[in-house]
Each structure stands twice: as C-alpha cells, then as structure tokens.
Design an enzyme around this catalytic site. Sequence first.
Site, PDB file in Angstrom:
ATOM      1  N   HIS A  21     -14.593   0.316   4.351  1.00  8.35           N
ATOM      2  CA  HIS A  21     -14.346   1.388   5.277  1.00  8.35           C
ATOM      3  C   HIS A  21     -15.209   2.210   5.623  1.00  8.35           C
ATOM      4  O   HIS A  21     -15.408   2.800   6.635  1.00  8.35           O
ATOM      5  CB  HIS A  21     -13.243   2.375   4.889  1.00  8.35           C
ATOM      6  CG  HIS A  21     -12.008   1.346   4.563  1.00  8.35           C
ATOM      7  ND1 HIS A  21     -10.918   1.391   5.492  1.00  8.35           N
ATOM      8  CD2 HIS A  21     -11.420   0.538   3.569  1.00  8.35           C
ATOM      9  CE1 HIS A  21      -9.741   0.621   5.003  1.00  8.35           C
ATOM     10  NE2 HIS A  21     -10.059   0.068   4.147  1.00  8.35           N
TER      11      HIS A  21
ATOM     12  N   ASP B  27     -10.739  -6.447   0.289  1.00  4.74           N
ATOM     13  CA  ASP B  27     -10.136  -5.046   1.105  1.00  4.74           C
ATOM     14  C   ASP B  27      -9.689  -6.021   2.257  1.00  4.74           C
ATOM     15  O   ASP B  27     -10.087  -6.664   2.984  1.00  4.74           O
ATOM     16  CB  ASP B  27     -11.157  -4.196   1.088  1.00  4.74           C
ATOM     17  CG  ASP B  27     -10.322  -2.714   1.936  1.00  4.74           C
ATOM     18  OD1 ASP B  27     -10.454  -1.667   0.964  1.00  4.74           O
ATOM     19  OD2 ASP B  27      -9.579  -2.799   2.751  1.00  4.74           O
TER      20      ASP B  27
ATOM     21  N   SER C 249       0.709  -1.261  -0.150  1.00  8.93           N
ATOM     22  CA  SER C 249      -0.008   0.009   0.045  1.00  8.93           C
ATOM     23  C   SER C 249       0.993   1.175  -0.038  1.00  8.93           C
ATOM     24  O   SER C 249       0.243   2.061  -0.045  1.00  8.93           O
ATOM     25  CB  SER C 249      -0.943   0.080   1.406  1.00  8.93           C
ATOM     26  OG  SER C 249      -1.586  -1.201   1.135  1.00  8.93           O
TER      27      SER C 249
ATOM     28  N   ASP D  95     -17.940   1.214  -1.253  1.00  6.91           N
ATOM     29  CA  ASP D  95     -16.942   0.200  -0.441  1.00  6.91           C
ATOM     30  C   ASP D  95     -17.474  -0.847   0.164  1.00  6.91           C
ATOM     31  O   ASP D  95     -17.869  -0.597   1.421  1.00  6.91           O
ATOM     32  CB  ASP D  95     -15.739   1.235   0.125  1.00  6.91           C
ATOM     33  CG  ASP D  95     -14.952   0.123   0.861  1.00  6.91           C
ATOM     34  OD1 ASP D  95     -14.957  -0.991   0.477  1.00  6.91           O
ATOM     35  OD2 ASP D  95     -14.177   0.401   1.670  1.00  6.91           O
TER      36      ASP D  95
ATOM     37  N   CYS E   1      -7.638   2.205   1.675  1.00  5.93           N
ATOM     38  CA  CYS E   1      -8.703   1.529   1.347  1.00  5.93           C
ATOM     39  C   CYS E   1      -8.166   0.770   0.045  1.00  5.93           C
ATOM     40  O   CYS E   1      -8.016   1.402  -1.060  1.00  5.93           O
ATOM     41  CB  CYS E   1      -9.899   2.578   0.958  1.00  5.93           C
ATOM     42  SG  CYS E   1     -11.005   1.725   0.081  1.00  5.93           S
TER      43      CYS E   1
END
Lengths: 613, 380
Positions: A375, A365, A326, A350, A389
């Site tokens: 999230h 995720d 990430s 999401d 995310c």
Amino acid sequence: MPELIALKDPHRESRVYSARTVIAIAIVLGLLTVVFSRYYSLQVTEYESYKTQSERNRVQLQPLPPKRGLIYDRNGVLLADNRPSYILSVVRERVADLDTTLAELAALVPISEGDLENFQKKLQRRRPYEAVPLRFRLTEQERARLAVNRYRLPGVVVDAQLLRHYPYGELFSHALGYVGRINEREAFELDESDYRGTFHVGKVGVEKFYEDILHGEVGYQNVESNAHGRVLRVLERFAPVPGVDLTLHLDIRIQRAAIEALGDRRGAVVAIDPRTGGVLALVSTPGFDTNLFVNGISTADYSALRDSLDVPLFNRAIQGQYPPGSTVKPMMGMAGLESGLVTPETSVPDPGWYKLPGDSRRYRDWILRIRGTGHAPRVALKMAIAESCDVYFYDLARRLTIDRMHDYMQPYGFGQRTGVDTTNERPGVLPSTRWKREAMAQAWYPGETLSAGIGQGYMLATPMQLAVATSVMASKGQRKVPRLLKAIDGEPVAAPLLEPLIANDSNWASVYDGMREVVHGERGTAKKLAKGIQYEMGGKTGTAQVIGIAQNAVYNEDEVAERHRHHGLFIAFAPLEAPTIAVAIIVENGGGSSAASPIARKVIDTWLLGDAS
Amino acid sequence: MGDYVRQMPHQGSQDLARPPSAATRFHIDIPLLVLLLILTAYGLFVLYSASGQDMGAVIRQGRYFLVAYVIMICGAQISLQRYMRWAPWLYLLGVGTLLAVMFFGVGAKGAQRWLSIGGFRFQPSEIMKLVVPMAVAWYLAERTLPPRFVFVIVSLGLVGLPAALILQQPDLGTALLIAASGLFVLFMAGIGWRYMFGAALLAVASAWPAWMFVLKDYQKQRILTMLDPESDKLGAGWNIIQSKTAIGSGGWQGKGWLQGTQSRLDFLPESHTDFIIAVLAEEHGLRGVLLLVSLYLLILLRGFWIGLRAQSSYGRMMAGSLTLTFFVYVFVNMGMVAGLLPVVGVPLPLVSAGGTSIVTLMAGFGILMAVSTEKRMVSQ
C-alpha cells in the site's frame, strides 16, 4: 342299574323333589345374595367414586383456546395476524365407519396424505368425544359442499378457529419464524393442558422464542353435554387469557430495503441500533413464504425448499458462519492500541507481503496482485484500516499472539452466541490455542496467527455476531444482548446489558478515523459509497475465501465457478458522531466486498433519511 | 289325596269349604298374579324414565303386557295333561322350525334367528324356551324317578339338539337358556349327584376347547371385557363402565325418578332394554334394587311353592324348571349389567322393553298357574 322292572314311586319322587327344591332355593338365595352384594358394593361402598365419575361424564370441561398475541414492527405495521379459518374435524365416537366417512370426505374436499397422517396420529391421543382436526383452511366452496352433505355425515364437524397469518410472509421469513401444527414430539413436550384446543405452536424464530407469552392461557367452560358430545348448556365459563402483543425493533422499511438491495443474491443483512441493542433488520435471502408452514406445508413445496441449492430454509443471519475477513481489522486495531503494542503513529514497512522470522513463506497482501507492491512504504493504523492493509495486521497479530488476540476480540461477541431472542443461533469460532487443542487436538502454528489477524483461517462469525461487534464499536464499548423484542403490550422492554468494554477514548477515535476513511477517504476500500452521502459513515470491507487458494496462484473471478467466488462482507455504522445504526452484510459468492457495501448504504439511508432516499 | 289335604295350608282348607272362587275357576294363582302385576307396573314406571319419557314406548310395552297377560290366562286354562300330550308334537314342530330358520331364516345383525311367515316375523328359539322343558318333563314323567342313565342320556339329547341348532344361528345366550331350562328338569327330577359332578367336570374340561374352537371372537371379547372393562374404554368396555357408573352413582337413595344423568344424557347404552336395571339403580338407588330383588324373590318362592304342591311329577318338573329359568334371567341380567358376568343378550324379565321375552315368560307363568290350580281341581 339294579332294577329291571321300574315302578313309579310317587312318595319317593315327591321326597326327592322336595329335597331338590330346598337345594334350588338355597342356590337361588345364594346367587341373589351375590348379585345383591355386588349392587351394594357399587352403590354404597364405592358410591363416592362412581358419583364423581358420573358427574365427570355429565359435565365436561371444554377448552377455549386463547387468541395468539399479534406481532408488530416498530412502526406499528402488523407482521403476524390471526384470521378466522374453517377447520374440518371428526368426532371418532360418532362415526360408525371411519374409513367410509374419510373416503366420503375425500370425495368432497381435497385431503392430502399429510393431512391424513396427522389426523391418524392425533386420533390416537384424543380424549373421548374430542373433535380431531382433519383439514385446515377450508375454502368457501369446500364449506358449502360439506354443509350440503352434512346430513349424511354424522360426526363431521366444521368450525372456525383463528389461524396465524403473515401479511408479509417472505419479507420477514427469517426474522419472525412461523407457527405450524403441533407435531408428535412437541405434543409430548408441551404442557398438555395449556394446549388443549390449540393446534399450532411457534416452530422457529420469534414465534418460537416467545411462544410462552404469545400463546396466552387456555380458558375453559364447563358444559353439560350428552354422550354424543352435544353441548346442552354452559354451566361455567373461564375466559381464556389472550397472548400478549409484541412490538419488535424490526423496521419494515429497512427490512424491505435490505431484501430489495440483495435482490436474487444469497446473503444476509443484520442491522442493530447500538443505543438500544434493538435489531432493526434481520434478513436472509432467499426467504420463503412462512404462510406455507402454518397449515402443514405440502410435500412438494417442502422438498422444493429443502432441496434447493440456495437453502432458503437456512437462516444465514444467525446460522451462517463465515470467515469475517478484513471486517475484524477495526477490532484488531483496537486490540493493538489497547494492548499498547502500537500507537496510531506506529508504522510497519509494507512490501506487499509478510514473512515470519525464520520462515521463508510469504504471507501476501491482497494489494500485491493488483499493484505488484504494498500500500505504501510504511503503513500506520489509519491507512491500514482504510485500505485494508494485511501486512500491518499480520505484524500486529504476530506481536499480539493468538491468545491475547482471542481475549481482546471476545468482548465484541465473537466465538459465542450473541443471545439474540430467536432460535437456532450458532456461535461461530474465535480461535485460540486452547480452542484448537480442544476442537482439533492440535498445537497452534505461528502462521495461523497471521491468518486469524485478518479474519481468515479458523475464525468464523455469523452476520449477527458481526453486527453486534459493529454495534459495540459504534457505541464505544457498550455491550448489549441484541433484541428483536421492543415492547410487550406497549410496555418497552430493555435489552439486557453486558459488562462494557472499557477502552481509551482516543483509541476509539483513532479506529473511527480509519473506518471513516474506508468510506470517505480517497483511497478507502468503499469510497464509492461516499458519493452523494448526506452523513458520515464508518465502515470496513471484508472478503471471505470460499476455497483455499494455493500459494502464488492468482485468483481470477471469472474463471471460478459462481459458487466458488469469494463472499463479500461489509460492516458499517452511522452517523459517525452519534451512531444510531450498525449493520453487517454478507453477500455469498459476491466476489468481493463491493457486492455488500452498497447494501449498507441503502439500509443506512433508509434508516437515517427515511423512504425519501 | 288325603295326604295333600292335610299338607295344605290353612287358606287352602278354607277354599275347600267354600264354593270355588272365581280365581280357582279360572285357574288363576292370585299371589303370583298380584306379584306379577306389581312387577310389571314397576317395570313400566322405570321404562318411562329409561326410554327418555317416551309415552309411546310405555304404551307399546303396556300393549305387550296386555297380550302377555291374556296368553298367560289362556295358558292357565289348558290342563297339564294336554300340555303333556302336546309336548312331543310341539317339540318336533319346534325342531322343524329351527331347521327351517337354518335354511330360510331372516337375519339381523349377522345372526339368523327369525322366521318370516306372511309378513309376521317370529323367533322359533323363543318358543323352545318353553317347549324343551315340556318335552324333557314329558319324557321323564313316564319313567321312574330319579331317572336312570339311559333316560338321562335321552333327555340330554332332547336338550342338546335344539340347543345346538340355536347355537349355530348363532345365539349363545338363548342356547344356554334353553339348555338350562331342560337341564333344570333333570335336576328337579332328582338326577344323581355324580351326573352333576360329572357335568361340572366336563364343563371345566371343555372350557379350553370351547374358548379355542366354539366361541366367536366377539363372544371372547365380551368375556375379556367383563374381566377388564378398562382395557377398551371406548369400545366394548364402554357399556360396562357406563352401567357400573350409573348403578354406583345412584347410591342408596337414587338420583330420583327421571333424574338419572347417565341414561338421560345417553351415556348408558341400551338403557331401556337389556341395561334397564342400571337406570332403576341410578334413579331409585339400592332401595329400588332391593324392592325389585324382593319382588323377584317372592315370585321365585311362589314358583317353588307351586312346584312343591304340584300333583303330578310332570307338573312338579315344569314348575321347578320354569321357576329356575326365570331365576336365570334375573341372575344373568343383573349380573352382566353390574359387571359380574359377560354381556349376553338376556333381558331383565318383565322390565326390559321388548315383546318377545315378555310373551314367553308370561306364557311360562300361564303353565305355572296351570300347575298350581291342577291340584285344587283334583282336590275338590
């Protein structure tokens, strides 16, 4: 035989004798002429060449090895020093029986097999009457033992030479590299005349990269010496030019802070000053004592280092290629904004997973496993960075496509060597359809674009590349080749500039906002770092999978063997408003980014606040 | 004897007219003595420099010369008839001592060449350099000349036995010198050309077996080194490279007495013994070499002259053989130092340091003088 009764005939005898005398005189004159003409040809025809040779015999050019340049850190702390060391050498021509002499020497001072092997190799390449080194770094006692026995060891020489010493051997092992004895291959590659009288050469790291200027120029003296090599007088002297002293950007305080923070974990820390491109810290743990290598490391020590599961000789900071995870999200965010595909306000739904159109596979995720949901119902850029995310970036990656993603990421330095001034750097991988076609002869699959969007899959980066990318981010697009070298003999050296990455100021601000939120936000993935912090920091966490985890399987840290746990990554820069440091950290098998982020805090605290922190 | 008187040069007839001079009375050949004195003086001069200005070495060598001159003059007093009578007994004694060396000899550098009697060491092979030609000449003098086949074979046997004994010591250099000194007698005796061609053919034919079976490794190495000294620059080739450098760098003029860097700085090995000509050539240049070669040539011509005027065939053969042997020393030594011949242990006659060869050579000149004055005594 015709005669039976032979009578002596004095006249005939005398005649025969005279004839023979004439023949003998003719032969004598002939052969004397041959001999004399030989002397004539040596002394008259070839006079010039023999005169030169005789002069060369009498006058010998002795090399005077230069003093190797010193290396300092940015604070003036001496990192590589030269110390007098006593060397035991042997002049082959003056030794009647080499084996006996070597046996006698071995009885006086310990001589390893490696020493002997090196000695025998050098023996083959020596010039007549050149002293060939056998043992380096004699102790006081060994010198005394040799001195006492010297009278019965003709041809054995003990003399002093300056030898490299690293006062902080382990602290700078991967940052500095080391010198070692010149091996056969190097002897072949190096300019022979430059290295007359020098036994050591930079093997890796800064010591190797700057070998040319650190070594200096060999000096010479013309001496009249006899056939035994004894110098009778010095006729002429050309002093050697010492190597230049180097000051590095490295800061021993940061270096020490990083190593202490890493402790006994395997990992790497690279810190760069984005204003100069100077490398403030280059750490890879475990390290090793570089002094071991200066005089030929013992076989036992070497195999211990080579065979260790922790590969201490491996420079993780520039050779270790890890999935950046990430930590690429801020750069991805910039790509989205710059490409116009998203604005800071653009949000995506999401649910905790993502699906490609026409594909049933769910791309999960990381939050799904913890909360069982996403999230937030909709996620925009700032939250996507702050909370890392995945879904947001899956969507962005799909819309960007892999090749455009490649083009937007490239200016940050991914997929190519950064060009830092040290050796053995590796280039990492920045995937594209072309890359996959060339490297794997396969077509690109749409699902792979999603993995790439969160820094997984094929993408690989070294900690140095991550630090450079962070530095580009911190300086809003200024691109520089990272440099360890700060000054040569006190003269500052600027890092080479690269074409800057031009981007909209408000876009930088938006991404900074997200990175600030990572540390300072309430739901930031590294919010623990904010505790007691005296400045504003932008950061991004990352996790790199070590083993592939099957669809739907749940990853449980405790159950996975230590060496199969995820690598923890963290990138950061500070202070946010005018960054002076950009860091990239990886902790191998740290489990997650929480292993890496506290190290960044320590490093940045040390840099910004000094030792007081 | 009238023929001889007529053949004699002008000076000779003057001698006849006068009462016998001291030289004649003491059987001294004045021209030869003068030449030898000049040569030995020049030799000492070169030796002083070659030994690194070591006056001790010069005095030691001077002492050898003194002894050698005394031996030469004493040797000259002995009549040729006596030499001839002694020859077979000396020969037997010589072969006997060589056999003794074989069994009781003292070794040095891997070779057994010395015999030690009451603390006095001597080298029997050295004496054989004189005894072998004496014996062959004795044998042939009694027979018709040129020698018949059987005599040639017996003579070859006389030469071959001691030569073989010395060869196994091993001492190739001396063995070859001794063989040569005996063969020179045969040559001067007028041995037929077919023998010589035959011997030459045999020598060529035996080169391969000699290389394979007779020559020791170190001897082969010397031959190979002579052919290509560069092949072993620091080992066996070193001597030759350095001596050639010394000679060549002398040029025509030479570097000057005591100025030879090759010898002064120890590059030249054996600079005061076998390789002394290199010092001479380096310091005195080709001029010095020319002077030396001229001296040698004059001595050789005087030797041949003595032989030509000799009264008896024994005297003739001895004079011829001794002169040619002396020449072999000069040729082999000068040739090997200049890289023309393989390195064998042959000194530069009357110049190289070392007592043994000086004494033998001068004893030889004593016999030569005995030959030269024999005629005069008879002529009176």
